[in-house]
Design a protein around this motif. Structure first.
Motif, PDB file in Angstrom:
ATOM      1  N   ARG A 319       0.902  -1.276   0.044  1.00 25.25           N
ATOM      2  CA  ARG A 319       0.003  -0.008   0.103  1.00 25.25           C
ATOM      3  C   ARG A 319       1.066   1.105  -0.028  1.00 25.25           C
ATOM      4  O   ARG A 319       0.519   2.248  -0.609  1.00 25.25           O
ATOM      5  N   ARG A 320       1.916   1.206   0.740  1.00 26.73           N
ATOM      6  CA  ARG A 320       2.746   2.390   0.821  1.00 26.73           C
ATOM      7  C   ARG A 320       3.428   2.727  -0.533  1.00 26.73           C
ATOM      8  O   ARG A 320       3.706   3.848  -0.907  1.00 26.73           O
ATOM      9  N   ALA A 321       3.864   1.497  -1.064  1.00 34.35           N
ATOM     10  CA  ALA A 321       4.536   1.609  -2.497  1.00 34.35           C
ATOM     11  C   ALA A 321       3.581   2.351  -3.498  1.00 34.35           C
ATOM     12  O   ALA A 321       3.848   3.064  -4.320  1.00 34.35           O
ATOM     13  N   LEU A 322       2.236   1.860  -3.433  1.00 33.29           N
ATOM     14  CA  LEU A 322       1.281   2.646  -4.213  1.00 33.29           C
ATOM     15  C   LEU A 322       1.249   4.065  -4.224  1.00 33.29           C
ATOM     16  O   LEU A 322       1.035   4.439  -4.941  1.00 33.29           O
ATOM     17  N   CYS A 323       0.942   4.304  -2.800  1.00 34.68           N
ATOM     18  CA  CYS A 323       0.960   5.730  -2.366  1.00 34.68           C
ATOM     19  C   CYS A 323       2.333   6.519  -2.882  1.00 34.68           C
ATOM     20  O   CYS A 323       2.071   7.700  -3.483  1.00 34.68           O
ATOM     21  N   LEU A 324       3.427   6.017  -2.811  1.00 37.32           N
ATOM     22  CA  LEU A 324       4.640   6.611  -3.357  1.00 37.32           C
ATOM     23  C   LEU A 324       4.702   6.655  -4.967  1.00 37.32           C
ATOM     24  O   LEU A 324       5.254   7.840  -5.142  1.00 37.32           O
ATOM     25  N   ALA A 325       4.172   5.771  -5.516  1.00 36.72           N
ATOM     26  CA  ALA A 325       4.045   6.076  -6.988  1.00 36.72           C
ATOM     27  C   ALA A 325       3.059   7.019  -7.575  1.00 36.72           C
ATOM     28  O   ALA A 325       3.169   7.208  -8.723  1.00 36.72           O
ATOM     29  N   ILE A 326       2.398   7.413  -6.860  1.00 35.40           N
ATOM     30  CA  ILE A 326       1.279   8.476  -7.067  1.00 35.40           C
ATOM     31  C   ILE A 326       1.484   9.737  -7.145  1.00 35.40           C
ATOM     32  O   ILE A 326       1.991  10.130  -6.059  1.00 35.40           O
ATOM     33  N   ASP A 327       1.754  10.741  -8.209  1.00 39.85           N
ATOM     34  CA  ASP A 327       1.898  12.172  -8.214  1.00 39.85           C
ATOM     35  C   ASP A 327       0.552  12.677  -7.981  1.00 39.85           C
ATOM     36  O   ASP A 327      -0.396  12.946  -9.056  1.00 39.85           O
ATOM     37  N   ARG A 328       0.149  13.192  -6.809  1.00 37.47           N
ATOM     38  CA  ARG A 328      -1.371  13.492  -6.634  1.00 37.47           C
ATOM     39  C   ARG A 328      -1.260  15.018  -7.074  1.00 37.47           C
ATOM     40  O   ARG A 328      -2.523  15.357  -7.787  1.00 37.47           O
ATOM     41  N   GLN A 329      -0.454  15.740  -7.357  1.00 39.00           N
ATOM     42  CA  GLN A 329      -0.585  17.003  -8.080  1.00 39.00           C
ATOM     43  C   GLN A 329      -0.560  16.754  -9.332  1.00 39.00           C
ATOM     44  O   GLN A 329      -1.471  17.696 -10.024  1.00 39.00           O
ATOM     45  N   ALA A 330      -0.012  15.940  -9.829  1.00 40.03           N
ATOM     46  CA  ALA A 330      -0.117  15.661 -11.384  1.00 40.03           C
ATOM     47  C   ALA A 330      -1.481  15.305 -11.614  1.00 40.03           C
ATOM     48  O   ALA A 330      -2.090  15.752 -12.541  1.00 40.03           O
ATOM     49  N   ILE A 331      -2.121  14.294 -10.837  1.00 42.13           N
ATOM     50  CA  ILE A 331      -3.589  13.856 -10.942  1.00 42.13           C
ATOM     51  C   ILE A 331      -4.411  15.222 -10.879  1.00 42.13           C
ATOM     52  O   ILE A 331      -5.475  15.420 -11.697  1.00 42.13           O
ATOM     53  N   LEU A 332      -4.162  15.917  -9.874  1.00 48.24           N
ATOM     54  CA  LEU A 332      -5.199  17.350  -9.765  1.00 48.24           C
ATOM     55  C   LEU A 332      -5.156  18.021 -11.200  1.00 48.24           C
ATOM     56  O   LEU A 332      -5.995  18.515 -11.393  1.00 48.24           O
ATOM     57  N   ASP A 333      -3.933  18.280 -11.574  1.00 42.49           N
ATOM     58  CA  ASP A 333      -3.543  19.123 -12.636  1.00 42.49           C
ATOM     59  C   ASP A 333      -4.197  18.498 -13.849  1.00 42.49           C
ATOM     60  O   ASP A 333      -4.739  19.015 -14.598  1.00 42.49           O
ATOM     61  N   THR A 334      -3.936  17.210 -14.218  1.00 41.93           N
ATOM     62  CA  THR A 334      -4.211  16.630 -15.211  1.00 41.93           C
ATOM     63  C   THR A 334      -5.874  16.272 -15.327  1.00 41.93           C
ATOM     64  O   THR A 334      -6.497  16.481 -16.334  1.00 41.93           O
ATOM     65  N   ALA A 335      -6.316  15.646 -14.223  1.00 43.83           N
ATOM     66  CA  ALA A 335      -7.601  15.305 -14.235  1.00 43.83           C
ATOM     67  C   ALA A 335      -8.644  16.105 -13.805  1.00 43.83           C
ATOM     68  O   ALA A 335      -9.776  16.163 -14.168  1.00 43.83           O
ATOM     69  N   TRP A 336      -8.324  17.228 -13.016  1.00 40.36           N
ATOM     70  CA  TRP A 336      -9.461  18.332 -12.686  1.00 40.36           C
ATOM     71  C   TRP A 336      -8.695  19.782 -12.797  1.00 40.36           C
ATOM     72  O   TRP A 336      -9.224  20.684 -12.011  1.00 40.36           O
ATOM     73  N   ALA A 337      -7.936  19.968 -13.703  1.00 42.02           N
ATOM     74  CA  ALA A 337      -7.411  21.193 -14.127  1.00 42.02           C
ATOM     75  C   ALA A 337      -6.761  22.121 -13.187  1.00 42.02           C
ATOM     76  O   ALA A 337      -6.939  23.149 -13.054  1.00 42.02           O
ATOM     77  N   GLY A 338      -6.327  21.542 -11.988  1.00 47.49           N
ATOM     78  CA  GLY A 338      -5.827  22.107 -10.963  1.00 47.49           C
ATOM     79  C   GLY A 338      -6.736  22.493  -9.813  1.00 47.49           C
ATOM     80  O   GLY A 338      -6.426  23.096  -8.787  1.00 47.49           O
ATOM     81  N   HIS A 339      -8.165  22.507 -10.005  1.00 45.10           N
ATOM     82  CA  HIS A 339      -9.031  22.846  -9.142  1.00 45.10           C
ATOM     83  C   HIS A 339      -9.101  21.722  -7.782  1.00 45.10           C
ATOM     84  O   HIS A 339      -9.403  20.738  -8.319  1.00 45.10           O
ATOM     85  N   GLY A 340      -9.167  22.224  -6.868  1.00 45.98           N
ATOM     86  CA  GLY A 340      -9.110  21.169  -5.833  1.00 45.98           C
ATOM     87  C   GLY A 340      -8.007  21.350  -4.570  1.00 45.98           C
ATOM     88  O   GLY A 340      -7.134  22.286  -4.806  1.00 45.98           O
ATOM     89  N   THR A 341      -8.109  20.708  -3.855  1.00 41.69           N
ATOM     90  CA  THR A 341      -7.150  20.534  -2.557  1.00 41.69           C
ATOM     91  C   THR A 341      -6.403  19.402  -2.458  1.00 41.69           C
ATOM     92  O   THR A 341      -7.074  18.328  -2.273  1.00 41.69           O
ATOM     93  N   LEU A 342      -5.012  19.412  -2.043  1.00 38.49           N
ATOM     94  CA  LEU A 342      -4.305  18.018  -1.556  1.00 38.49           C
ATOM     95  C   LEU A 342      -4.870  18.013  -0.288  1.00 38.49           C
ATOM     96  O   LEU A 342      -4.281  18.811   0.614  1.00 38.49           O
ATOM     97  N   ILE A 343      -5.106  16.746   0.359  1.00 39.78           N
ATOM     98  CA  ILE A 343      -5.334  16.984   1.731  1.00 39.78           C
ATOM     99  C   ILE A 343      -4.564  15.526   2.455  1.00 39.78           C
ATOM    100  O   ILE A 343      -4.284  15.826   3.709  1.00 39.78           O
ATOM    101  N   GLY A 344      -4.351  14.399   2.062  1.00 42.36           N
ATOM    102  CA  GLY A 344      -3.898  13.371   2.412  1.00 42.36           C
ATOM    103  C   GLY A 344      -4.417  12.618   3.695  1.00 42.36           C
ATOM    104  O   GLY A 344      -3.908  11.958   4.228  1.00 42.36           O
ATOM    105  N   SER A 345      -5.519  12.968   3.576  1.00 47.99           N
ATOM    106  CA  SER A 345      -6.593  12.251   4.918  1.00 47.99           C
ATOM    107  C   SER A 345      -7.831  12.307   4.383  1.00 47.99           C
ATOM    108  O   SER A 345      -8.168  12.865   3.398  1.00 47.99           O
ATOM    109  N   MET A 346      -8.798  11.566   5.368  1.00 46.68           N
ATOM    110  CA  MET A 346      -9.990  11.734   5.269  1.00 46.68           C
ATOM    111  C   MET A 346     -10.955  12.622   5.792  1.00 46.68           C
ATOM    112  O   MET A 346     -12.042  12.820   6.265  1.00 46.68           O
TER     113      MET A 346
END
Length: 531
Positions: A319-346
């Motif tokens: 699970r940690r490896a999968l999280c380290l593999a993900i670039d969340r800012q890139a997902i936010l920029d690519t999938a949602w045009a940069g709109h939203g907030t990175l939070i890292g929790s529920m």
């Protein structure tokens, strides 16, 4: 939200242990003695004066007008006691069904059908004073007996995951027609907050025979028509106990894809895009003489969920490896045009126990590969089963690409939402990973349920959640922060980003919230006024 099938605590509304507390609001309009349904309105875009917006003709908008609101996720049924999914309370809660209390625009608990309440010194007994003269849409009087019936019914008849919010109730009693007493098994910070959600909805004892198609509530609107796959029409109730809505009718229009919804907005088919599903399309609405863009925050945590009931996701290294593999800012920029907030929790920033945990697992593909090798799963194949919702589909493509960079093959399986996703993923847990926006407020508590769809079972987290619920408001904040940190460190999921509240309206539409803090798309304060 986006849309989601999900589920709660409020430090500011918790009573102190020293003395009873009384809460009240100024009296609303006096209730009337009869409940008469509003006449059916013809909701067509071409009828003069029946539509708002700058693209329509006819008399100028104002009180007595109608509104068309676009949505993507349609309810599978109108019965949120039997069907998980956020689309049902989004349409009906507060508008058709009311509770004893509700959330205001700032997330504060305020009176609704209860005009005041007292809390005992031991924080276990709530005594509610109910409003007089309130009637259901079927003509029945609302009394404390209905409140007792509604609370008990959550525990005996409801089948959705949120019903556990009522487990803390020991008993509910009608002291008089306008006095309700609820005894809890223990002090609970979350119970009163949970009463602002769908489990706090009040039902008539004679109005629950066909909830899937005929909702009976005390709210300012009634459902007059539901054409599956197209629209759900709400009409203002004559004789409503409170302030009469400014709008005679609201049509909730459901679209198969965001392009169709945007086109409807640009051509005058709708007046509001309830949640922008393609943020890159906002340029289409740049003309401020025709459109107004609302951007705020929401409760919608977009979660890359892991199935803890199946290997190899039972291994924290994986699970940690999968999280380290993900670039969340890139997902936010690519999938949602940069709109939203990175939070890292529920925990969204609107919750008192929020802290930024978005840097717990920084993007580090090399470290991800080492962890996968340590776990003995160098060439891993996982099923990524997602709902056919725009944010999930867009994010999944980026996740798949980023996981491939560390040797993980993600097979994307797009499921019809809500029915298929709810059945296969949410109910049967037949998946390895999924992506869904959890939009219910204060849903950190879901991690204390081992039977929830991610099958996460951590006794320490369960203990912290229980201690936080029973503790003082200060203890609640500290303990829930600890629980959130444990979940983040454990890589219990990968919280990709927090959905923004992005809406597009015509300039005449007033009263829509900047931030989404509840399950309801609350229409009670919405009006149409000339600019």
């Amino acid at each position: 939200m986006g849309a989601s099938p999900f589920r709660n605590v409020d430090a500011r509304a918790a009573a102190t242990a020293e003395a009873p507390r009384r809460v009240a609001l100024p009296t609303l309009h006096t209730a009337v003695s009869a409940c008469v349904l509003a006449l059916v309105l013809a909701l067509t875009a071409c009828t003069a004066g029946s539509r708002t917006g700058s693209n329509t003709s006819g008399p100028g908008p104002g009180r007595g007008s109608a509104l068309d609101v676009g949505f993507i996720a349609e309810p599978a049924s109108l019965d949120f006691t039997k069907n998980d999914g956020a689309a049902i309370p989004q349409a009906l809660l507060v508008n058709v069904y009311e509770g004893l209390v509700k959330l205001d625009g700032d997330g504060e608990i305020v009176p609704l059908l209860a005009k005041a309440w007292e809390v005992s010194p031991d924080r276990r007994t709530y005594t509610f004073t109910l409003r007089e003269g309130v009637r259901f849409s079927n003509g029945d009087d609302f009394t404390a007996e209905d409140a007792v019936f509604s609370i008990n019914r959550v525990r005996t008849d409801w089948t959705v995951s949120l019903k556990s919010g009522m487990d803390v109730v020991e008993r509910a009693d009608a002291v008089s027609p306008t006095t309700l007493r609820v005894a809890l098994k223990r002090p609970s910070n979350s119970w009163l907050f949970a009463m602002t959600t769908r489990i706090g909805a009040m039902f008539s004892t004679d109005g629950v025979s066909d909830l899937a198609t005929i909702p009976v509530g005390t709210g300012p609107y009634v459902m007059s028509r539901w054409t599956r796959g197209d629209a759900l029409v709400l009409e203002a109730r004559k004789g409503y106990w409170g302030r009469q809505p400014d709008l005679d009718a609201v049509t909730l229009r459901y679209f198969k894809d965001p392009t169709a919804m945007n086109n409807a907005m640009r051509t005058g088919g709708i007046d509001v895009v309830s949640t922008v599903q393609t943020p890159e399309s906002l340029a289409e609405f740049a003309d401020t003489s025709k459109y107004r863009v609302i951007e705020g925050t929401s409760n919608g945590e977009v979660v890359l969920s892991f199935n803890h009931g199946k290997a190899p996701l039972t291994d924290r290294r994986v699970r940690r490896a999968l999280c380290l593999a993900i670039d969340r800012q890139a997902i936010l920029d690519t999938a949602w045009a940069g709109h939203g907030t990175l939070i890292g929790s529920m925990v969204p920033p609107t919750d008192p126990w929020y802290e930024d945990l978005s840097r717990t697992y920084p993007h580090d593909p090399a470290r991800a590969k080492r962890l996968l090798a340590d776990a003995g799963v160098g060439s891993l194949r996982l099923r990524l089963r997602i709902p056919n919702l725009p944010y999930a589909v867009a994010a999944a493509q980026v996740v798949k690409s980023q996981l491939a960079d560390v040797g993980v093959t993600a097979s994307i399986d797009v499921l019809e939402f809500p029915a298929r996703w709810l059945d296969d993923v949410f109910t049967k847990a037949d998946y390895d990973m999924s992506i869904i926006a959890h939009v219910e407020p204060r849903d950190l508590a879901s991690w204390g349920n081992p039977d929830y769809y991610w099958r996460y079972d951590n006794p320490r987290v369960r203990a912290l959640l229980a201690e936080a619920d029973a503790g003082t408001p200060a203890e609640q904040v500290a303990l829930l922060r600890r629980a959130a940190r444990i979940l983040a460190d454990d890589a219990a999921a990968d919280w990709l980003f927090l959905l923004p509240n992005l809406m597009v309206t015509t300039p005449e539409v007033k009263g829509l919230p900047t931030n989404v803090v509840s399950e309801s798309f609350d229409l009670t304060s919405v009006s149409v006024r000339p600019t």
